[in-house]
Scaffold this motif. Structure first.
Motif, mmCIF file in Angstrom:
data_model
loop_
_atom_site.group_PDB
_atom_site.id
_atom_site.type_symbol
_atom_site.label_atom_id
_atom_site.label_comp_id
_atom_site.label_asym_id
_atom_site.label_seq_id
_atom_site.Cartn_x
_atom_site.Cartn_y
_atom_site.Cartn_z
ATOM 1 N N PHE A 5 0.800 -1.220 0.000
ATOM 2 C CA PHE A 5 0.000 0.000 0.000
ATOM 3 C C PHE A 5 0.836 1.275 0.000
ATOM 4 C CE2 PHE A 5 -2.389 -3.302 2.328
ATOM 5 C CZ PHE A 5 -3.404 -3.495 1.402
ATOM 6 N N ALA A 6 2.059 1.165 -0.444
ATOM 7 C CA ALA A 6 2.918 2.345 -0.542
ATOM 8 C C ALA A 6 2.639 3.075 -1.855
ATOM 9 C CB ALA A 6 4.385 1.946 -0.469
ATOM 10 N N PRO A 7 2.637 4.420 -1.833
ATOM 11 C CA PRO A 7 2.462 5.161 -3.093
ATOM 12 C C PRO A 7 3.674 4.995 -3.988
ATOM 13 C CG PRO A 7 2.970 6.661 -1.293
ATOM 14 C CD PRO A 7 2.775 5.307 -0.670
ATOM 15 N N PHE A 8 3.496 5.252 -5.257
ATOM 16 C CA PHE A 8 4.564 5.060 -6.231
ATOM 17 C C PHE A 8 5.366 6.351 -6.386
ATOM 18 C CE2 PHE A 8 1.096 2.194 -7.648
ATOM 19 C CZ PHE A 8 1.722 1.012 -7.300
ATOM 20 N N VAL A 9 6.625 6.277 -6.015
ATOM 21 C CA VAL A 9 7.513 7.433 -6.101
ATOM 22 C C VAL A 9 7.771 7.755 -7.573
ATOM 23 C CG1 VAL A 9 9.764 8.365 -5.496
ATOM 24 C CG2 VAL A 9 8.572 6.848 -3.903
ATOM 25 N N GLY A 10 7.530 9.005 -7.947
ATOM 26 C CA GLY A 10 7.765 9.411 -9.321
ATOM 27 C C GLY A 10 6.730 8.903 -10.301
ATOM 28 N N GLY A 11 5.717 8.212 -9.808
ATOM 29 C CA GLY A 11 4.649 7.747 -10.682
ATOM 30 C C GLY A 11 4.910 6.433 -11.387
ATOM 31 N N SER A 12 6.096 5.850 -11.217
ATOM 32 C CA SER A 12 6.398 4.583 -11.896
ATOM 33 C C SER A 12 5.909 3.407 -11.056
ATOM 34 C CB SER A 12 7.897 4.458 -12.147
ATOM 35 O OG SER A 12 8.618 4.467 -10.936
ATOM 36 N N PHE A 13 5.412 2.370 -11.729
ATOM 37 C CA PHE A 13 4.890 1.200 -11.044
ATOM 38 C C PHE A 13 5.054 -0.003 -11.958
ATOM 39 C CE2 PHE A 13 1.489 2.898 -13.586
ATOM 40 C CZ PHE A 13 0.848 1.793 -14.105
ATOM 41 N N PHE A 14 4.796 -1.169 -11.413
ATOM 42 C CA PHE A 14 4.861 -2.418 -12.159
ATOM 43 C C PHE A 14 3.483 -3.069 -12.133
ATOM 44 C CE2 PHE A 14 9.105 -1.441 -10.898
ATOM 45 C CZ PHE A 14 9.937 -1.930 -11.899
ATOM 46 N N GLU A 15 3.123 -3.727 -13.209
ATOM 47 C CA GLU A 15 1.803 -4.335 -13.334
ATOM 48 C C GLU A 15 1.907 -5.849 -13.390
ATOM 49 O OE1 GLU A 15 -1.308 -6.403 -15.518
ATOM 50 O OE2 GLU A 15 0.637 -5.884 -16.397
ATOM 51 N N ASP A 16 1.000 -6.493 -12.662
ATOM 52 C CA ASP A 16 0.918 -7.944 -12.721
ATOM 53 C C ASP A 16 -0.535 -8.335 -12.465
ATOM 54 O OD1 ASP A 16 2.040 -10.583 -12.964
ATOM 55 O OD2 ASP A 16 1.737 -10.817 -10.814
ATOM 56 N N GLY A 17 -1.135 -9.032 -13.391
ATOM 57 C CA GLY A 17 -2.525 -9.454 -13.238
ATOM 58 C C GLY A 17 -3.509 -8.305 -13.207
ATOM 59 N N GLY A 18 -3.145 -7.181 -13.837
ATOM 60 C CA GLY A 18 -4.038 -6.034 -13.851
ATOM 61 C C GLY A 18 -3.980 -5.177 -12.609
ATOM 62 N N HIS A 19 -3.023 -5.440 -11.698
ATOM 63 C CA HIS A 19 -2.897 -4.685 -10.458
ATOM 64 C C HIS A 19 -1.531 -4.020 -10.391
ATOM 65 C CE1 HIS A 19 -6.599 -6.488 -9.035
ATOM 66 N NE2 HIS A 19 -6.113 -7.688 -9.276
#
Length: 219
Positions: A135-149
């Motif tokens: 539940f941590a926010p994504f620093v700089g807006g980058s994230f990884f996706e797996d299974g639509g999440h």
């Protein structure tokens, strides 16, 4: 009355014939009417109850309303200072409009009323677009996706089994696969002497790797 003098019994409503001398009356085109008949004949009609509006009136959505009848069509509550929203010619309070027509957040499922983030083919409240695991926010807006999440880098690699067994950090480049685990090359070392094992043979004992000399010496 009306700039003329009348016998009391002759000053009557033009519609019902009732005497008007003892009470109030309305005038239309120089003709007197009792309040009841004037309302029936000439007053605007309330869009909700269809009865004449004789006192205060609300005009909205190209219609006229008694103030107490201009309310949300869903919950029936009058509109406060926040006003109303319109959909297909009907009026709604902001809460019901949001429940019925606003886009839903992919994270919490509640309506989105203000700012949002568009990602993964959906809309999110900014506070709901966080790693699904920590539940941590994504620093700089980058994230990884797996299974639509969405996931942070660490938990994305944890789900894919690509965390280094040695340091616990994600492996983004070269890796060594051994003992059903993955390692950064520099972290795949002998559990006793800590010399690198990525270019040589090793022996396993109780889930730990050992170089050949240390294995023979210890076991």
């Amino acid at each position: 009355a009306l700039g003329c003098a009348w016998h009391p019994e002759h000053f009557v409503c033009a519609r019902c014939g009732g005497e008007l001398g003892g009470g109030s009356f309305f005038e239309k085109d120089g003709v007197p009417y009792c309040p009841r008949d004037y309302g029936r004949l000439f007053s605007p009609r309330c869009a909700r109850c269809t009865q004449p509006i004789l006192d205060k009136m609300v005009t909205a959505l190209d219609k006229n309303w008694h103030p107490e009848h201009f309310c949300c069509v869903k919950c029936g509550q009058p509109f406060g200072e926040e006003g109303f929203l319109e959909k297909d010619g009907q009026q709604y309070c902001r809460q019901d409009f949001a429940e019925l027509f606003s886009s839903r957040c992919r994270g919490c499922g509640r309506p989105i009323l203000e700012g949002y983030i568009a990602a993964l083919e959906g809309l999110w409240h900014p506070e709901c677009f966080v790693c699904r695991e920590c539940f941590a926010p994504f620093v700089g807006g980058s994230f990884f996706e797996d299974g639509g999440h969405p996931y942070c880098e660490r938990h994305f690699h944890a789900r894919r089994g690509s965390l280094c067994r040695g340091c616990g950090e994600p492996i983004a480049g070269r890796c060594v696969t051994a003992m059903a685990q993955r390692f950064h090359p520099e972290h795949f070392v002998c559990a006793f002497c800590l010399r690198p094992l990525s270019k040589g043979t090793f022996q396993e004992q109780e889930g730990k790797p050992y170089c050949q000399p240390c294995f023979l010496r210890l076991f």
